[in-house]
Design an enzyme around this catalytic site. Structure first.
Site, mmCIF file in Angstrom:
data_model
loop_
_atom_site.group_PDB
_atom_site.id
_atom_site.type_symbol
_atom_site.label_atom_id
_atom_site.label_comp_id
_atom_site.label_asym_id
_atom_site.label_seq_id
_atom_site.Cartn_x
_atom_site.Cartn_y
_atom_site.Cartn_z
ATOM 1 N N HIS A 111 22.161 6.185 61.405
ATOM 2 C CA HIS A 111 20.784 6.649 61.255
ATOM 3 C C HIS A 111 19.873 5.416 61.265
ATOM 4 C CE1 HIS A 111 22.346 10.619 60.422
ATOM 5 N NE2 HIS A 111 23.221 10.037 59.619
ATOM 6 N N GLU A 142 23.736 16.549 54.855
ATOM 7 C CA GLU A 142 23.244 15.187 55.053
ATOM 8 C C GLU A 142 21.750 15.212 54.737
ATOM 9 O OE1 GLU A 142 23.896 14.127 59.076
ATOM 10 O OE2 GLU A 142 26.081 14.216 58.971
ATOM 11 N N HIS A 199 6.631 21.507 34.825
ATOM 12 C CA HIS A 199 6.751 20.050 34.842
ATOM 13 C C HIS A 199 6.311 19.537 36.198
ATOM 14 C CE1 HIS A 199 10.422 21.484 36.790
ATOM 15 N NE2 HIS A 199 10.552 20.298 37.343
ATOM 16 N N HIS A 217 5.193 22.634 38.613
ATOM 17 C CA HIS A 217 5.979 23.791 39.012
ATOM 18 C C HIS A 217 6.958 24.163 37.908
ATOM 19 C CE1 HIS A 217 8.042 20.114 40.334
ATOM 20 N NE2 HIS A 217 9.184 20.759 40.123
ATOM 21 N N HIS A 240 28.408 7.653 64.418
ATOM 22 C CA HIS A 240 26.956 7.606 64.576
ATOM 23 C C HIS A 240 26.350 6.741 63.481
ATOM 24 C CE1 HIS A 240 27.482 10.623 61.426
ATOM 25 N NE2 HIS A 240 26.216 10.429 61.092
#
Length: 430
Positions: free
Chosen positions: A345, A403, A163, A208, A343
Site C-alpha cells: 500500500h 484490511e 461521548h 454520539h 502487494h
C-alpha cells in the site's frame, strides 16, 4: 548482455506476463497458478540452453511450506530440515500450534520487522454491567503507530453513553444491530440502526451514543477503529464524566434549572450502562434544525463483492461512504489453497482483523528484513506503508478478514501487475 542469460530472463518475464491475472485494485489470486507457469517456463528454457552463471547465488529451492496447522496431530517443534532442534524445557503447545512460522520460521525470513500480530484475546477486558470493552494500541503492538482498535459488546438495550473523541471513529458491526444517535455542530440530528456487516463513522468532535437493539437476544458486538495509534481513554470525552467534574451550581445555571434538579447526577462516568432495548425501526426525534445530510452509517453488508478465482473483495472508502474521510476498508475472502496476492500500500498503513479461518503472511520491510506470521480468528495484523506482504489461506475453510486504512481512498499495488508492466518494458531488449 549475455545471450544465454537474456534467453532465460526473457522466458521468465514472458511467463509472468502470460500467467498474469487482471485483478484490479485489490487482488486475490491462486498461488499455484503463477508458480506452475514459472516452473514450466524454466524447464523448457533449460532444455534449449545451459544455465548461465549467477551474479549472486540463487535463492533456495525449498518451498518453505508451513509445517503444521489446526488439522495436524504431532507436537510442534522448532525444526525445519536440518536446522533447529527439539524443545527440552517447558513448552506452551497450544500457542506454538497457532504460530508454526514463529517457532519454525521459513528460511526466507531474516532480520526483524517488529511484532505484526496481536490477538484481541490477550487485551485486558473491562467488564461493566452492560457489556465489555477491550482495546489495542501501540502499548500492545508498537508497530501500529497510525491506528488503534477497540472491541465492544453491548447487551440488549445497553447504552454506550454520549461521548466524542478528538480523532475519527470508524466501526464495523460484528454481530447484532446497534442504534447510533448523533448531533452535529449545526444542531442537526442523525439516528440509524447499523446491522451486522455494516459501518458507521463519526468525524472528530461529533457527539454520539450507541445502543444495542432488541433484534438479537445477545445484543450487539462491534469493532471500532481510531486513526491514532496512541488512542486511549484520554482521547474520549464522556458526558457523565464532564458533569461529575463541573460545579453543580454551574450546571444549574447553564441549563437554567434549580440546583436541586441536579442532585442525582452520577459521581463518575457511566461509560456503558443497562437500558431498555429499542426496536430496530426506532424513529429519530423531531429536530427544528433538520437531519444531517451526509449519513454517518453505510450498508456495507449489501455491497456486492467483486469475485476472483481465489476469493472476493469489497471496498468502502470516501468514494462510496462519503463522510468517511480518514478511514477506508477492504473486506476480503480467500478460498482454501488461494492467497491475497503479493502487494503493498503506497500511501497508508494497514490495520487488519481476521474474522474467520487461518492464514499466514510474510511481511517484507526492506533491507533484507522479512518475517512470517500466522493468524487465526480474532487476531489483529499490522503492516506499515510500503511494506510488501501477502495473505495465504492455510486452512480448509474460507478465510475472511478486514484490511483497514487511515486514508480517504483505498490504494494498493499488486506485484503481479507491476512485474507484468515491467516485463513488457524489459522484453524490448529480448
Amino acid at each position: 548482455m549475455n545471450k544465454l542469460f537474456t534467453a532465460v530472463l526473457c522466458a521468465v518475464l514472458y511467463s509472468q506476463f502470460a500467467a498474469g491475472i487482471p485483478l484490479g485494485d485489490a487482488s486475490v489470486s491462486i498461488a499455484s497458478s503463477v508458480s506452475t507457469s514459472l516452473s514450466e517456463a524454466a524447464t523448457s528454457t533449460s532444455d534449449a540452453a545451459a544455465k548461465p552463471s549467477p551474479t549472486v547465488p540463487y535463492a533456495s529451492d525449498d518451498p518453505n511450506y508451513w509445517l503444521w496447522n489446526e488439522t495436524t496431530t504431532t507436537d510442534p517443534e522448532p525444526v525445519r530440515g536440518s536446522l533447529g532442534g527439539s524443545i527440552l524445557g517447558p513448552q506452551n503447545i497450544p500457542l506454538d500450534k497457532q504460530n508454526p512460522d514463529l517457532l519454525a520460521p521459513p528460511t526466507t525470513d531474516n532480520g526483524d520487522v517488529g511484532n505484526a500480530k496481536w490477538p484481541f484475546g490477550l487485551s485486558k477486558n473491562r467488564l461493566v454491567s452492560g457489556g465489555w470493552i477491550r482495546t489495542q494500541n501501540v502499548e500492545q503492538m508498537p508497530l501500529s503507530t497510525a491506528m488503534a482498535g477497540a472491541n465492544i459488546r453491548l447487551k440488549p438495550g445497553a447504552i454506550r453513553e454520549l461521548h466524542w473523541h478528538n480523532v475519527a471513529e470508524w466501526a464495523y458491526v460484528l454481530e447484532g444491530s446497534t442504534q447510533i444517535t448523533s448531533v452535529d455542530q449545526l444542531g442537526r440530528n442523525y439516528v440509524a440502526t447499523v446491522n451486522k456487516g455494516d459501518l458507521w463513522y463519526f468525524p472528530p468532535g461529533i457527539p454520539h451514543s450507541l445502543q444495542a437493539t432488541n433484534d438479537s437476544a445477545a445484543g450487539s458486538e462491534f469493532l471500532l477503529i481510531f486513526n491514532s495509534g496512541t488512542f486511549g481513554d484520554s482521547n474520549t470525552f464522556l458526558l457523565t464524566d464532564w458533569l461529575a467534574h463541573t460545579p453543580k451550581e454551574v450546571i444549574a445555571k447553564n441549563f437554567q434549572d434549580d440546583i436541586e434538579d441536579w442532585d442525582q447526577i452520577p459521581g463518575r462516568d457511566l461509560y456503558i450502562f443497562p437500558g431498555v432495548a429499542l426496536p430496530s425501526d426506532q424513529k429519530p426525534p423531531e429536530d427544528p434544525f433538520g437531519t444531517i445530510p451526509q449519513p454517518f452509517s453505510y450498508e456495507f453488508s449489501k455491497v456486492e463483492p467483486t469475485r476472483y478465482p481465489g476469493g472476493s473483495v469489497k471496498i468502502a472508502d470516501s468514494t462510496t461512504f462519503s463522510i468517511a474521510k480518514e478511514i477506508a476498508v477492504a473486506e476480503v475472502t480467500v478460498e482454501p489453497g488461494a492467497m491475497r496476492a503479493l502487494h503493498w500500500h503506497p500511501t497508508q498503513d494497514e490495520w487488519g482483523l481476521f474474522l474467520e479461518g487461518n492464514a499466514r503472511a510474510t511481511i517484507y520491510a526492506a533491507s533484507g528484513n522479512a518475517q512470517t506470521f500466522d493468524y487465526q480468528s480474532g487476531d489483529i495484523s499490522y503492516v506499515p506503508t510500503g511494506w510488501g506482504h501477502y495473505v495465504e489461506n492455510t486452512g480448509n475453510t474460507t478465510l475472511r478478514f478486514l484490511e483497514i486504512f487511515n486514508t480517504a481512498v483505498f490504494e494498493d499495488v499488486s506485484l503481479e501487475q507491476a512485474s507484468t508492466i515491467t516485463g513488457r518494458l524489459l522484453m524490448n531488449f529480448c
